[in-house]
Write a protein that holds these residues in place. Sequence first.
Motif, mmCIF file in Angstrom:
data_model
loop_
_atom_site.group_PDB
_atom_site.id
_atom_site.type_symbol
_atom_site.label_atom_id
_atom_site.label_comp_id
_atom_site.label_asym_id
_atom_site.label_seq_id
_atom_site.Cartn_x
_atom_site.Cartn_y
_atom_site.Cartn_z
ATOM 1 N N PHE A 6 46.903 -47.563 85.011
ATOM 2 C CA PHE A 6 46.690 -48.665 84.067
ATOM 3 C C PHE A 6 45.804 -49.696 84.746
ATOM 4 N N LEU A 40 43.983 -51.561 79.978
ATOM 5 C CA LEU A 40 44.865 -52.474 79.238
ATOM 6 C C LEU A 40 44.075 -53.479 78.401
ATOM 7 N N LEU A 71 50.399 -50.890 72.361
ATOM 8 C CA LEU A 71 51.129 -50.352 73.533
ATOM 9 C C LEU A 71 52.121 -49.261 73.135
ATOM 10 N N PHE A 102 52.223 -56.146 79.965
ATOM 11 C CA PHE A 102 52.499 -54.702 80.006
ATOM 12 C C PHE A 102 53.778 -54.423 80.788
#
Length: 225
Positions: A6, A40, A71, A102
């Motif tokens: 990520f 992200l 998400l 996140f």
Amino acid sequence: MKVIAFNGSPRKKKWNTITLLENALKGAESAGAKTELVQLYDLNYSGCISCFSCKKLDRKEDGVCAVKDDLTAVLNRVKEADALIIGSPVYYGTESAATRAFLERLCFPYFKYAKDMRSLFPRRINTAMIYTMGVTDEMLKQTGFSQVFDTTKMMLGIHFGACELLLSKDTLQYSDYDKFESEMFDKEAKYKRHADIFPQDCKRAFELGIRMASGKVPEPIPDFG
Ligand SMILES: Cc1cc2nc3c(=O)[nH]c(=O)nc-3n(C[C@H](O)[C@H](O)[C@H](O)COP(=O)(O)O)c2cc1C
């Protein structure tokens, strides 16, 4: 073996965090893993909204975040992952805003409010945090940043499995320091470090990727002190 990385930097190509993540994924691939990179900053999502749906006693499923946004699909794929590698620049002493949001959404649905704080994630998997930051080694010792890194390491350890930290310090922030405000930096030292030390950080990231893909997950030692 599936390893997901990520990128928590808004700079999605060629810069520090993404370069280290790409090296980590190359390492994982060299060890036979299938990999995925999630940017992200391409996604629209919020942090935890404290709805506590994931703590309801009559919930149908464990580890599901009730918030539906970009998400949601990513968090579903995490359920199948064998390792998670999260990269973030340090912004004001902590993770970037997208990374923090996140992490909240990733971790909280698996946090069982039980006395032993055990995780609802059904397996132990390898995790890693890769941080890039402008501070030098010496400045890092003077700041409290390491406590932040250790807290995230502990949280990922509790929820998913042992977390490795990789810190890349004194990073290059601009490709041309003459075009931006930069009086506080020694630009020649920055260019030199980028040429000499950053490649070593990339190598460490590659090796971290290999370990992430090993399938061997050391037990984290919880430290609530
Ligand atoms: C908004 C903002 C805040 C920052 N705060 C810090 C900080 O507190 N400490 C630090 O060492 N570096 C700080 N930096 C520098 C970045 O962490 C560093 O340049 C990082 O390597 C950038 O990652 P990237 O190249 O992947 O975008 C900050 C940068 C920005 C844009």
